[in-house]
Write a protein that holds these residues in place. Structure first.
Motif, PDB file in Angstrom:
ATOM      1  N   ASP A 265       0.601  -1.783  -0.032  1.00 14.35           N
ATOM      2  CA  ASP A 265      -0.150  -0.016   0.387  1.00 14.35           C
ATOM      3  C   ASP A 265       0.498   1.035   0.110  1.00 14.35           C
ATOM      4  O   ASP A 265       0.446   2.055  -0.237  1.00 14.35           O
ATOM      5  CB  ASP A 265      -1.326   0.000   1.421  1.00 14.35           C
ATOM      6  N   GLU A 266       2.190   1.144   0.564  1.00 12.34           N
ATOM      7  CA  GLU A 266       2.668   2.867   0.536  1.00 12.34           C
ATOM      8  C   GLU A 266       3.400   2.826  -0.637  1.00 12.34           C
ATOM      9  O   GLU A 266       3.011   3.924  -1.814  1.00 12.34           O
ATOM     10  CB  GLU A 266       4.323   2.249   1.477  1.00 12.34           C
ATOM     11  N   VAL A 267       3.725   1.122  -1.530  1.00 13.10           N
ATOM     12  CA  VAL A 267       4.218   1.705  -2.740  1.00 13.10           C
ATOM     13  C   VAL A 267       2.890   1.973  -3.745  1.00 13.10           C
ATOM     14  O   VAL A 267       3.045   3.145  -4.621  1.00 13.10           O
ATOM     15  CB  VAL A 267       4.716   0.266  -3.255  1.00 13.10           C
ATOM     16  N   LEU A 268       2.288   1.327  -3.828  1.00  7.50           N
ATOM     17  CA  LEU A 268       0.977   2.256  -4.363  1.00  7.50           C
ATOM     18  C   LEU A 268       0.902   3.195  -3.979  1.00  7.50           C
ATOM     19  O   LEU A 268       0.299   4.059  -4.946  1.00  7.50           O
ATOM     20  CB  LEU A 268      -0.114   1.441  -3.794  1.00  7.50           C
ATOM     21  N   PHE A 269       1.021   4.446  -2.835  1.00  9.60           N
ATOM     22  CA  PHE A 269       1.074   5.110  -2.806  1.00  9.60           C
ATOM     23  C   PHE A 269       1.897   6.441  -3.592  1.00  9.60           C
ATOM     24  O   PHE A 269       1.571   7.795  -3.641  1.00  9.60           O
ATOM     25  CB  PHE A 269       0.713   6.189  -0.966  1.00  9.60           C
TER      26      PHE A 269
ATOM     27  N   ASN B 231      -1.866  13.663   1.070  1.00  3.80           N
ATOM     28  CA  ASN B 231      -0.736  12.407   1.220  1.00  3.80           C
ATOM     29  C   ASN B 231      -0.061  12.653   3.117  1.00  3.80           C
ATOM     30  O   ASN B 231       0.341  13.536   2.866  1.00  3.80           O
ATOM     31  CB  ASN B 231       0.154  11.856   0.418  1.00  3.80           C
ATOM     32  N   ILE B 232      -0.533  12.541   3.693  1.00  6.76           N
ATOM     33  CA  ILE B 232      -0.039  12.451   5.166  1.00  6.76           C
ATOM     34  C   ILE B 232       0.961  11.538   5.831  1.00  6.76           C
ATOM     35  O   ILE B 232       0.901  11.757   6.891  1.00  6.76           O
ATOM     36  CB  ILE B 232      -1.265  12.504   6.455  1.00  6.76           C
ATOM     37  N   GLY B 233       1.053  10.981   4.726  1.00  7.85           N
ATOM     38  CA  GLY B 233       2.372   9.990   5.498  1.00  7.85           C
ATOM     39  C   GLY B 233       1.740   8.597   6.453  1.00  7.85           C
ATOM     40  O   GLY B 233       3.081   8.022   7.078  1.00  7.85           O
ATOM     41  N   GLU B 234       1.062   8.545   6.374  1.00 16.15           N
ATOM     42  CA  GLU B 234       0.705   7.385   7.117  1.00 16.15           C
ATOM     43  C   GLU B 234      -0.182   6.138   5.951  1.00 16.15           C
ATOM     44  O   GLU B 234      -1.516   6.459   5.247  1.00 16.15           O
ATOM     45  CB  GLU B 234      -0.366   7.649   8.266  1.00 16.15           C
ATOM     46  N   TYR B 235       0.531   4.981   5.814  1.00 18.81           N
ATOM     47  CA  TYR B 235      -0.191   3.979   4.941  1.00 18.81           C
ATOM     48  C   TYR B 235      -0.336   2.609   5.744  1.00 18.81           C
ATOM     49  O   TYR B 235      -1.359   2.166   5.032  1.00 18.81           O
ATOM     50  CB  TYR B 235       1.393   3.789   3.951  1.00 18.81           C
ATOM     51  N   LYS B 236      -0.499   2.399   6.801  1.00 22.27           N
ATOM     52  CA  LYS B 236      -0.547   1.041   7.296  1.00 22.27           C
ATOM     53  C   LYS B 236      -2.040   1.251   7.501  1.00 22.27           C
ATOM     54  O   LYS B 236      -2.869   2.050   8.326  1.00 22.27           O
ATOM     55  CB  LYS B 236       0.062   1.275   8.953  1.00 22.27           C
TER      56      LYS B 236
ATOM     57  N   ILE C  37      -4.203  11.293 -16.996  1.00 18.44           N
ATOM     58  CA  ILE C  37      -4.325  10.976 -15.195  1.00 18.44           C
ATOM     59  C   ILE C  37      -2.797  10.599 -14.853  1.00 18.44           C
ATOM     60  O   ILE C  37      -2.235   9.308 -14.599  1.00 18.44           O
ATOM     61  CB  ILE C  37      -4.917  10.726 -14.727  1.00 18.44           C
ATOM     62  N   SER C  38      -2.407  11.587 -14.193  1.00 24.39           N
ATOM     63  CA  SER C  38      -1.192  11.549 -13.054  1.00 24.39           C
ATOM     64  C   SER C  38      -1.216  10.636 -11.776  1.00 24.39           C
ATOM     65  O   SER C  38      -1.916  11.255 -11.004  1.00 24.39           O
ATOM     66  CB  SER C  38      -0.224  12.241 -13.644  1.00 24.39           C
ATOM     67  N   MET C  39      -1.479   9.755 -11.590  1.00 23.27           N
ATOM     68  CA  MET C  39      -1.617   8.557 -10.124  1.00 23.27           C
ATOM     69  C   MET C  39      -1.193   9.279  -9.281  1.00 23.27           C
ATOM     70  O   MET C  39      -1.202   9.146  -8.174  1.00 23.27           O
ATOM     71  CB  MET C  39      -2.052   7.070 -10.022  1.00 23.27           C
ATOM     72  N   ALA C  40       0.792   8.801  -9.713  1.00 18.90           N
ATOM     73  CA  ALA C  40       1.593   9.419  -9.180  1.00 18.90           C
ATOM     74  C   ALA C  40       1.128  10.648  -7.988  1.00 18.90           C
ATOM     75  O   ALA C  40       1.675  10.584  -6.817  1.00 18.90           O
ATOM     76  CB  ALA C  40       3.359   9.156  -9.205  1.00 18.90           C
ATOM     77  N   GLY C  41       1.334  11.630  -9.601  1.00 17.32           N
ATOM     78  CA  GLY C  41       1.394  13.053  -9.121  1.00 17.32           C
ATOM     79  C   GLY C  41       0.100  13.193  -7.455  1.00 17.32           C
ATOM     80  O   GLY C  41      -0.094  13.689  -6.492  1.00 17.32           O
ATOM     81  N   CYS C  42      -1.162  12.725  -7.704  1.00 17.33           N
ATOM     82  CA  CYS C  42      -2.220  12.386  -7.857  1.00 17.33           C
ATOM     83  C   CYS C  42      -2.220  11.956  -5.456  1.00 17.33           C
ATOM     84  O   CYS C  42      -2.409  13.457  -4.786  1.00 17.33           O
ATOM     85  CB  CYS C  42      -3.471  11.935  -8.046  1.00 17.33           C
ATOM     86  N   ASN C  43      -1.933  11.283  -5.749  1.00 18.92           N
ATOM     87  CA  ASN C  43      -1.099  10.595  -4.363  1.00 18.92           C
ATOM     88  C   ASN C  43       0.091  11.191  -3.545  1.00 18.92           C
ATOM     89  O   ASN C  43       0.069  10.958  -2.828  1.00 18.92           O
ATOM     90  CB  ASN C  43      -0.689   8.920  -4.518  1.00 18.92           C
TER      91      ASN C  43
ATOM     92  N   HIS D  21      -5.431   5.562  -1.667  1.00 19.71           N
ATOM     93  CA  HIS D  21      -4.392   6.115  -3.174  1.00 19.71           C
ATOM     94  C   HIS D  21      -5.493   5.987  -4.864  1.00 19.71           C
ATOM     95  O   HIS D  21      -6.469   5.254  -4.296  1.00 19.71           O
ATOM     96  CB  HIS D  21      -3.264   5.459  -3.114  1.00 19.71           C
ATOM     97  N   LEU D  22      -4.958   6.359  -5.700  1.00 19.53           N
ATOM     98  CA  LEU D  22      -5.542   6.076  -6.437  1.00 19.53           C
ATOM     99  C   LEU D  22      -4.500   5.337  -7.673  1.00 19.53           C
ATOM    100  O   LEU D  22      -5.158   5.545  -9.034  1.00 19.53           O
ATOM    101  CB  LEU D  22      -5.721   8.047  -7.714  1.00 19.53           C
ATOM    102  N   ALA D  23      -3.872   4.252  -7.440  1.00 16.27           N
ATOM    103  CA  ALA D  23      -2.890   3.195  -8.219  1.00 16.27           C
ATOM    104  C   ALA D  23      -3.705   2.697  -8.502  1.00 16.27           C
ATOM    105  O   ALA D  23      -3.626   2.878 -10.182  1.00 16.27           O
ATOM    106  CB  ALA D  23      -2.084   2.790  -6.881  1.00 16.27           C
TER     107      ALA D  23
END
Length: 287
Positions: free
Chosen positions: A154-158, A202-207, A190-196, A212-214
């Motif tokens: 999930d962190e990578v997908l963000f 993106n608040i830095g909390e991934y657990k 669409i840039s999913m990386a840009g959106c995420n 995300h929009l991956a």
């Protein structure tokens, strides 16, 4: 899918576990992703290799026209094979569908399946392994049992989605977006990386965070996200279980990324590990 992914993963790990070194893209993630999709579509390996090579050329934008021709010719060959020899696979089901797709429509549908099933799956596996091997939070947590592989995924997908840019859309009329006019009927990528990675979201909390929009969003969101999660997690877990002391063979700042407007993909991921005996494949009962 668990059985298929495990069988393929174990067979690939056994090709390099006694050597002590490997490139996890060419020797693991790419052949695993290709083999899983080929298994689902009933595609023989020799046709599937041409399919994968053609799709890779399209994504890189280098000799894309030749790549699409290679892909199309291979798919036409697969369609002819399945018309003559039907099987228990997705290709046969599509050919038998009441919509009665012709060969060109089948090529377009198969392009979606292969395009979404190999390149981004490979990148998701590799980008997650890179995170696990380079970030102490995951290197200690996943291998030590503190963090789940799903958290790393999930962190990578963000932060590092396998499709950095994709999901083309065509505005029905001129649209004003953040001070920029988008013309009607022209493709917008669409840039999913840009959106995420927008600091506003993106608040830095991934657990446990899967906002995300991956996978895209809305009616055209990826319909196979659960399958992709399963394959990626199985591939990573099988590798880390078999080779728990695996490490990068080079400093991470020496890794290079492939060119291309769509994907986020390393050129290679070299690793080293203590030599290990072949694994027993629980599916076949053989090493």
């Amino acid at each position: 899918m668990h059985t298929t992914a495990e069988r393929i993963a174990v067979s690939l790990i056994n090709t390099f576990c006694e050597v002590g070194t490997a490139d996890l893209i060419s020797q693991y993630a790419f052949p695993l992703s290709s083999a899983v999709v080929n298994d689902m579509l009933g595609c023989p390996a020799q046709i599937g290799q041409r399919v994968a090579s053609g799709m890779a050329a399209v994504f890189e934008g280098i000799e894309a026209q030749q790549g699409m021709q290679m892909f199309s010719e291979a798919i036409v060959e697969l369609i002819a094979l399945k018309r003559a020899q039907p099987g228990d696979d997705i290709t046969t089901r599509m050919l038998n569908h009441p919509a009665e797709l012709d060969d060109m429509e089948m090529v377009h549908q198969m392009a979606n399946l292969y395009g979404g099933g190999i390149e981004p799956q490979q990148n998701l596996i590799i980008n997650t392994l890179l995170l696990i091997l380079t970030d102490d939070r995951f290197a200690g947590g996943v291998l030590g049992g503190g963090l789940a592989t799903r958290d790393a995924l999930d962190e990578v997908l963000f932060n590092d989605p396998p499709f950095a840019n994709h999901c083309p859309s065509y505005p029905r009329q001129p649209s004003l977006i953040d001070g920029v006019w988008l013309p009607a009927h022209q493709p917008v990528i669409i840039s999913m990386a840009g959106c995420n990675n927008d600091p506003a979201v993106n608040i830095g909390e991934y657990k446990g965070n899967r906002s995300h929009l991956a996978w895209g969003a809305g009616p055209h969101a990826c319909p196979a996200r659960s399958v992709a999660y399963l394959i990626a997690q199985d591939a990573i877990d099988q590798l880390l279980d078999a080779l728990p002391d695996i490490k990068l063979a080079v400093p991470d700042d020496q890794l290079t990324w492939r060119p291309g407007p769509f994907h986020r993909s390393l050129t290679s991921l070299p690793v080293v590990f203590p030599k290990s005996p072949p694994l027993m494949n629980v599916v076949t009962g053989q090493t």
